[in-house]
Design an enzyme around this catalytic site. Structure first.
Site, PDB file in Angstrom:
ATOM      1  N   GLU A 165       0.800  -1.216   0.000  1.00  0.00           N
ATOM      2  CA  GLU A 165       0.000   0.000   0.000  1.00  0.00           C
ATOM      3  C   GLU A 165       0.834   1.268   0.000  1.00  0.00           C
ATOM      4  O   GLU A 165       1.981   1.282   0.438  1.00  0.00           O
ATOM      5  CB  GLU A 165      -0.882  -0.002   1.248  1.00  0.00           C
ATOM      6  CG  GLU A 165      -1.887  -1.122   1.192  1.00  0.00           C
ATOM      7  CD  GLU A 165      -2.536  -1.390   2.531  1.00  0.00           C
ATOM      8  OE1 GLU A 165      -3.760  -1.427   2.578  1.00  0.00           O
ATOM      9  OE2 GLU A 165      -1.810  -1.548   3.513  1.00  0.00           O
ATOM     10  N   CYS A 196       3.293   8.462   0.795  1.00  0.00           N
ATOM     11  CA  CYS A 196       3.884   7.566   1.784  1.00  0.00           C
ATOM     12  C   CYS A 196       3.967   6.188   1.136  1.00  0.00           C
ATOM     13  O   CYS A 196       2.939   5.614   0.760  1.00  0.00           O
ATOM     14  CB  CYS A 196       2.959   7.584   2.994  1.00  0.00           C
ATOM     15  SG  CYS A 196       3.345   6.381   4.233  1.00  0.00           S
ATOM     16  N   CYS A 213       6.464  -6.573   7.599  1.00  0.00           N
ATOM     17  CA  CYS A 213       7.659  -6.059   8.287  1.00  0.00           C
ATOM     18  C   CYS A 213       8.105  -7.078   9.325  1.00  0.00           C
ATOM     19  O   CYS A 213       7.276  -7.644  10.030  1.00  0.00           O
ATOM     20  CB  CYS A 213       7.342  -4.729   8.967  1.00  0.00           C
ATOM     21  SG  CYS A 213       8.760  -4.019   9.837  1.00  0.00           S
ATOM     22  N   CYS A 249       6.636  -4.403  15.850  1.00  0.00           N
ATOM     23  CA  CYS A 249       6.251  -3.437  16.884  1.00  0.00           C
ATOM     24  C   CYS A 249       4.810  -3.763  17.316  1.00  0.00           C
ATOM     25  O   CYS A 249       3.957  -4.046  16.470  1.00  0.00           O
ATOM     26  CB  CYS A 249       6.333  -2.007  16.355  1.00  0.00           C
ATOM     27  SG  CYS A 249       7.995  -1.597  15.804  1.00  0.00           S
ATOM     28  N   CYS A 292       1.575  -1.885  15.768  1.00  0.00           N
ATOM     29  CA  CYS A 292       1.556  -1.622  14.322  1.00  0.00           C
ATOM     30  C   CYS A 292       0.944  -2.782  13.549  1.00  0.00           C
ATOM     31  O   CYS A 292       1.349  -3.937  13.719  1.00  0.00           O
ATOM     32  CB  CYS A 292       2.994  -1.368  13.860  1.00  0.00           C
ATOM     33  SG  CYS A 292       3.172  -1.300  12.067  1.00  0.00           S
ATOM     34  N   GLY A 330       6.746  -1.663   6.202  1.00  0.00           N
ATOM     35  CA  GLY A 330       8.118  -2.153   6.203  1.00  0.00           C
ATOM     36  C   GLY A 330       9.162  -1.211   6.771  1.00  0.00           C
ATOM     37  O   GLY A 330       8.900  -0.045   7.027  1.00  0.00           O
ATOM     38  N   GLU A 331      10.355  -1.779   6.950  1.00  0.00           N
ATOM     39  CA  GLU A 331      11.476  -1.029   7.512  1.00  0.00           C
ATOM     40  C   GLU A 331      12.464  -0.729   6.370  1.00  0.00           C
ATOM     41  O   GLU A 331      13.185  -1.618   5.906  1.00  0.00           O
ATOM     42  CB  GLU A 331      12.117  -1.873   8.625  1.00  0.00           C
ATOM     43  CG  GLU A 331      13.470  -1.391   9.098  1.00  0.00           C
ATOM     44  CD  GLU A 331      13.503   0.064   9.563  1.00  0.00           C
ATOM     45  OE1 GLU A 331      12.624   0.489  10.324  1.00  0.00           O
ATOM     46  OE2 GLU A 331      14.415   0.783   9.134  1.00  0.00           O
ATOM     47  N   SER A 361      12.129   6.673   7.184  1.00  0.00           N
ATOM     48  CA  SER A 361      11.701   6.501   8.569  1.00  0.00           C
ATOM     49  C   SER A 361      12.141   5.131   9.047  1.00  0.00           C
ATOM     50  O   SER A 361      11.865   4.124   8.408  1.00  0.00           O
ATOM     51  CB  SER A 361      10.179   6.625   8.647  1.00  0.00           C
ATOM     52  OG  SER A 361       9.733   6.305   9.947  1.00  0.00           O
ATOM     53  N   HIS A 372       9.048   6.673  20.181  1.00  0.00           N
ATOM     54  CA  HIS A 372       7.872   6.166  20.926  1.00  0.00           C
ATOM     55  C   HIS A 372       8.055   6.039  22.429  1.00  0.00           C
ATOM     56  O   HIS A 372       7.076   5.983  23.168  1.00  0.00           O
ATOM     57  CB  HIS A 372       7.351   4.849  20.354  1.00  0.00           C
ATOM     58  CG  HIS A 372       7.198   4.854  18.870  1.00  0.00           C
ATOM     59  ND1 HIS A 372       6.749   5.962  18.167  1.00  0.00           N
ATOM     60  CD2 HIS A 372       7.461   3.909  17.920  1.00  0.00           C
ATOM     61  CE1 HIS A 372       6.733   5.680  16.878  1.00  0.00           C
ATOM     62  NE2 HIS A 372       7.168   4.460  16.701  1.00  0.00           N
ATOM     63  N   CYS A 415      -0.977   6.029   9.677  1.00  0.00           N
ATOM     64  CA  CYS A 415       0.272   5.365  10.036  1.00  0.00           C
ATOM     65  C   CYS A 415      -0.031   4.090  10.811  1.00  0.00           C
ATOM     66  O   CYS A 415      -0.851   4.087  11.711  1.00  0.00           O
ATOM     67  CB  CYS A 415       1.103   6.244  10.964  1.00  0.00           C
ATOM     68  SG  CYS A 415       1.492   7.825  10.299  1.00  0.00           S
TER      69      CYS A 415
END
Ligand code: SAH
Ligand code: SF4
Length: 365
Positions: A91, A111, A118, A122, A125, A177-178, A209, A234, A351
């Protein structure tokens, strides 16, 4: 057959030179794909017919299918659902107009995703909860951008591709994803999109990010590319952060902050810390004090994002009053911040909500 979106301009130029095709043709092709968003060699009307046939034999242009576009009622955001060739859904979210923190100009931000799923898990998420499928390729990253541009162009009713030009002014790797775990493909995509004869978007307009992988941040600094760095914090308390983000155990805060400080100093660019506010979890004054302490000497801005609820997860969004109370604490401790009003929540495009739709789709099958 190769995907042409995988090549930088210099690489394509070299291929053409090796095959005795004039270099000017490579310019024309970049112009069609990255400025007019035309993805069919046959439609590239100023290329000789035999070259078009050759191109069709050796290359293809797209690798993602635009499966669905969801629009928020306010018209502020659009979510794109893409299908990969191996039938994964990824997405991207387009934020049509918002003010740039640095320049105060109006910008259109896309974005994008860097991975399908991922691996970092976390706990708040949706993408983290769906697990890891695979890294996206350079062409899959680029395709998200080009297909979004094409959609914007179509929406404008601009049927005249000759008059087309880029609409998106900023690209943030804050989708699924990272990005630092797929840094090679991400950086190559950025390099391709930088090219002045093509998409012509400078590195300064890209944000990476990261959940905070120390060694990767240091490696990125070495690349000396003027990218904006955003680090998902966070919590400024190590123990708490480890609970929210498993990756924090191997990337302790003092070392992480050192890597970010080095990045910020060596690139002379303000960094962003992202802070998802989770009711009763990370909104105490103790947190704000810790934040003040660990960020000493760093030029940064804190992005406060109210948690976007994910069904099945035990976290809660703070009320407006609680959010304001947290902001008051930030002011009291002189912490520079902006509040990211979460856009796209109603289409699960906020997000951390990316991936929800994917799950729903899977259940429906
Ligand atoms: N993996 C990278 C980039 C993608 S996540 C990273 O973690 O930074 C993009 C941002 O969305 C991160 O700051 C992430 O913490 C945030 N996010 C994740 N889940 C969220 C949720 N449920 N509500 C609000 N923000 C969330
Ligand atoms: Fe991965 Fe970022 Fe989600 Fe964490 S917040 S699971 S790093 S996408």
């Amino acid at each position: 057959m190769q995907n042409i979106l995988r090549f930088t301009f210099s690489e394509l130029k070299q291929i053409f030179m090796d095959n005795h095709v004039p270099v000017s043709r490579a310019y024309q092709i970049f112009n069609w794909i990255y400025r007019k968003f035309v993805f069919d060699f046959e439609a590239m009307s100023d290329l000789p017919k035999d070259l078009r046939s050759l191109l069709k034999r050796d290359f293809f242009i797209q690798s993602l299918k635009l499966s669905e576009v969801l629009k928020e009622k306010s018209g502020e955001t659009m979510k794109f659902l893409f299908k990969t060739e191996d039938l994964l859904y990824i997405e991207a979210v387009l934020i049509l107009a918002e003010e740039d923190d640095e320049t105060k100009e109006s910008r259109m931000t896309l974005c994008v995703s860097s991975q399908a799923g991922c691996p970092l898990g976390c706990v708040f998420c949706a993408t983290g909860q769906m697990g890891f499928k695979r890294n996206l390729s350079t062409d899959e990253i680029i395709a998200q951008i080009l297909l979004a541009e094409k959609k914007v162009l179509d929406e404008k009713g601009n049927k005249d591709a000759l008059a087309a030009k880029r609409s998106i002014s900023n690209i943030v790797f804050m989708g699924m994803g990272e990005p630092l775990l797929n840094v090679e493909s991400v950086l190559k995509a950025i390099k391709i999109l930088n090219f002045s004869g093509g998409y012509n978007l400078g590195s300064r307009h890209f944000t990476i990010s990261t959940a905070g992988i120390i060694q990767k941040i240091s490696a990125l600094r070495e690349e000396k590319i003027q990218l904006r760095l955003a680090v998902s914090l966070h919590s400024a308390i190590q123990k708490k952060r480890e609970i929210l983000m498993p990756i924090a155990s191997e990337n302790p805060l003092p070392e992480l902050m050192e890597a970010v400080r080095d990045y910020q100093k060596s690139l002379e660019r303000r960094v962003t810390f992202e802070y998802v506010l989770l009711r009763g979890e990370n909104d105490s004054e103790e947190e704000v004090e810790a934040l003040k302490e660990i960020t000493a000497g760093i030029d940064y801005n804190l992005n406060v994002i109210a948690y976007n609820p994910i069904p099945g997860l035990p976290y809660q969004t703070p009320t407006e009053k609680e959010l304001q109370a947290f902001l008051t604490l930030l002011k009291k401790h002189n912490i520079p911040f902006v509040v990211r009003r979460s856009k796209g929540r109603e289409i699960n495009g906020g997000c951390g909500q990316l991936g929800l739709y994917w799950e729903q789709k899977k259940q429906a099958v």
